[in-house]
Design a protein around this motif. Structure first.
Motif, PDB file in Angstrom:
ATOM      1  N   PHE A 112      40.074  34.382  44.477  1.00 22.79           N
ATOM      2  CA  PHE A 112      40.720  35.863  44.964  1.00 22.79           C
ATOM      3  C   PHE A 112      41.070  37.179  44.290  1.00 22.79           C
ATOM      4  O   PHE A 112      41.286  36.922  42.782  1.00 22.79           O
ATOM      5  N   LEU A 114      42.346  40.600  42.803  1.00 23.79           N
ATOM      6  CA  LEU A 114      43.595  41.686  44.024  1.00 23.79           C
ATOM      7  C   LEU A 114      42.800  42.941  43.557  1.00 23.79           C
ATOM      8  O   LEU A 114      42.683  43.609  41.650  1.00 23.79           O
ATOM      9  N   VAL A 128      48.954  38.450  50.463  1.00 21.46           N
ATOM     10  CA  VAL A 128      48.172  37.961  49.791  1.00 21.46           C
ATOM     11  C   VAL A 128      46.706  39.000  50.262  1.00 21.46           C
ATOM     12  O   VAL A 128      46.394  39.012  49.869  1.00 21.46           O
ATOM     13  N   ARG A 129      46.675  38.445  51.392  1.00 25.78           N
ATOM     14  CA  ARG A 129      45.206  39.268  52.077  1.00 25.78           C
ATOM     15  C   ARG A 129      45.558  41.298  52.081  1.00 25.78           C
ATOM     16  O   ARG A 129      44.672  41.338  51.897  1.00 25.78           O
ATOM     17  N   THR A 132      44.321  41.628  48.742  1.00 25.61           N
ATOM     18  CA  THR A 132      42.874  41.408  48.234  1.00 25.61           C
ATOM     19  C   THR A 132      42.023  42.185  48.364  1.00 25.61           C
ATOM     20  O   THR A 132      41.833  42.318  49.581  1.00 25.61           O
ATOM     21  N   VAL A 135      36.347  38.139  48.280  1.00 27.58           N
ATOM     22  CA  VAL A 135      36.893  37.004  47.231  1.00 27.58           C
ATOM     23  C   VAL A 135      35.605  36.609  47.033  1.00 27.58           C
ATOM     24  O   VAL A 135      34.497  37.141  47.785  1.00 27.58           O
ATOM     25  N   TRP A 171      31.133  39.091  44.312  1.00 24.05           N
ATOM     26  CA  TRP A 171      32.326  39.504  45.047  1.00 24.05           C
ATOM     27  C   TRP A 171      32.288  39.243  47.136  1.00 24.05           C
ATOM     28  O   TRP A 171      31.204  40.332  46.580  1.00 24.05           O
ATOM     29  N   TYR A 174      36.653  41.285  50.839  1.00 26.79           N
ATOM     30  CA  TYR A 174      37.651  40.901  52.190  1.00 26.79           C
ATOM     31  C   TYR A 174      37.567  41.931  53.169  1.00 26.79           C
ATOM     32  O   TYR A 174      37.859  42.271  53.188  1.00 26.79           O
ATOM     33  N   ALA A 207      44.894  31.035  51.317  1.00 27.42           N
ATOM     34  CA  ALA A 207      45.925  32.432  50.906  1.00 27.42           C
ATOM     35  C   ALA A 207      47.197  31.758  50.164  1.00 27.42           C
ATOM     36  O   ALA A 207      48.248  32.284  49.487  1.00 27.42           O
ATOM     37  N   VAL A 210      48.086  31.080  47.101  1.00 24.74           N
ATOM     38  CA  VAL A 210      47.839  32.435  45.997  1.00 24.74           C
ATOM     39  C   VAL A 210      49.503  32.492  46.507  1.00 24.74           C
ATOM     40  O   VAL A 210      50.425  33.081  45.654  1.00 24.74           O
ATOM     41  N   PHE A 229      41.627  37.632  39.036  1.00 21.02           N
ATOM     42  CA  PHE A 229      41.613  36.339  40.158  1.00 21.02           C
ATOM     43  C   PHE A 229      42.931  35.932  39.843  1.00 21.02           C
ATOM     44  O   PHE A 229      42.929  35.237  38.936  1.00 21.02           O
ATOM     45  N   SER A 232      42.316  30.409  43.591  1.00 23.59           N
ATOM     46  CA  SER A 232      43.003  29.631  44.792  1.00 23.59           C
ATOM     47  C   SER A 232      42.912  27.857  45.194  1.00 23.59           C
ATOM     48  O   SER A 232      44.045  26.967  45.334  1.00 23.59           O
TER      49      SER A 232
END
Length: 262
Positions: A112, A114, A128-129, A132, A135, A171, A174, A207, A210, A229, A232
């Motif tokens: 992930f 960030l 978290v989502r 982000t 991913v 990457w 997300y 997630a 994380v 990053f 996870s």
């Protein structure tokens, strides 16, 4: 904490030498039977400070022991964590020197990236989502400086959660359309599939792992920073690799990464 400061420094030094020489050492818990998990994280922190003082920098974090079988094996009910330094990150389809490791294994994971910091307590999966930006499929090279991988939770925590190196793919932006819990990983060695697994093996959803890490780090006054990053946790078992092997990881919707051991 049960160990003295000098014992913590000594234990960190033992692991540092083992890593530098790629020669594993005996269990720290055998040498220091009174060592608790707090001591183990203190040992990890000493070696982190050693690396930072040498000019290296933290670019990410890793979460270990996210699967139920691994937790059962070590008799624990939660994951552990470690740090990832800049020189631990390998390019996709690159070559890793097998001799730099003690007893390397590989695992497929989701990384992930960030765009915003995460600081616990009370970080949620939704947080978290939202934090982000992207991913990626990743292959973690785990390595234990403890001889023959005969370790306890305290040993692996002190040893930076058995971190070795990471190979991160391209990457992927997300979005909520990426169902990481339902995504499937395939771990291959020399073209042969050795294991497969779903993202739900990682605490139900990568997630969630994380979020757990952000909340756990808050107890140490640390946050997950924007631009870093997070690895996870593994979708599958960890497979040993030898010199000459080519390891690859594929995760549905994210692509493929590989590394050759020379």
């Amino acid at each position: 904490m049960m160990l003295s400061r000098s014992e913590i420094e000594d234990a960190a030094g033992i692991l540092a030498v083992a890593a530098e020489q790629a020669r594993p050492t005996d269990q720290l818990t055998g040498r220091y039977p009174g060592m608790d998990v707090g001591d183990a994280y203190a040992i990890q922190k000493v070696n982190l400070a050693r690396h930072l003082g040498a000019g290296r920098c933290v670019v990410g974090h890793k979460i270990g022991l996210t699967s139920e079988p691994m937790q059962t094996l070590l008799g624990v009910d939660e994951p552990d964590f470690g740090y990832i330094l800049d020189d631990m990150v390998l390019a996709n389809d690159s070559t890793a020197q097998w001799a730099r490791f003690c007893a390397p294994r590989v695992e497929p994971e989701v990384a992930f990236l960030l765009r915003a910091p995460l600081r616990g307590p009370n970080v949620t999966v939704h947080d978290v989502r939202a934090a982000t930006s992207a991913v990626a499929v990743a292959l973690e090279i785990v390595d234990s400086r403890i001889r023959d991988w005969k370790l306890t939770l305290r040993d692996t925590v002190a040893d930076n959660a058995s971190s070795g190196a990471v190979v991160v793919g391209e990457w992927v932006p997300y979005s909520e359309h990426l169902d990481l819990a339902a995504s499937r990983a395939s771990l291959r060695l020399n073209g042969h599939e050795v294991d497969t697994g779903l993202g739900s093996a990682v605490l139900g959803d990568p997630a969630t792992a994380v979020a757990w890490l952000a909340n756990s780090l808050s107890e140490f006054g640390t946050e997950l920073a924007a631009g870093q990053f997070v690895m996870s946790g593994s979708f599958t078992t960890a497979a040993f690799v030898r010199s000459g092997d080519i390891a690859s990881a594929a995760i549905s919707g994210l692509g493929v990464v590989s590394v050759r051991f020379a």
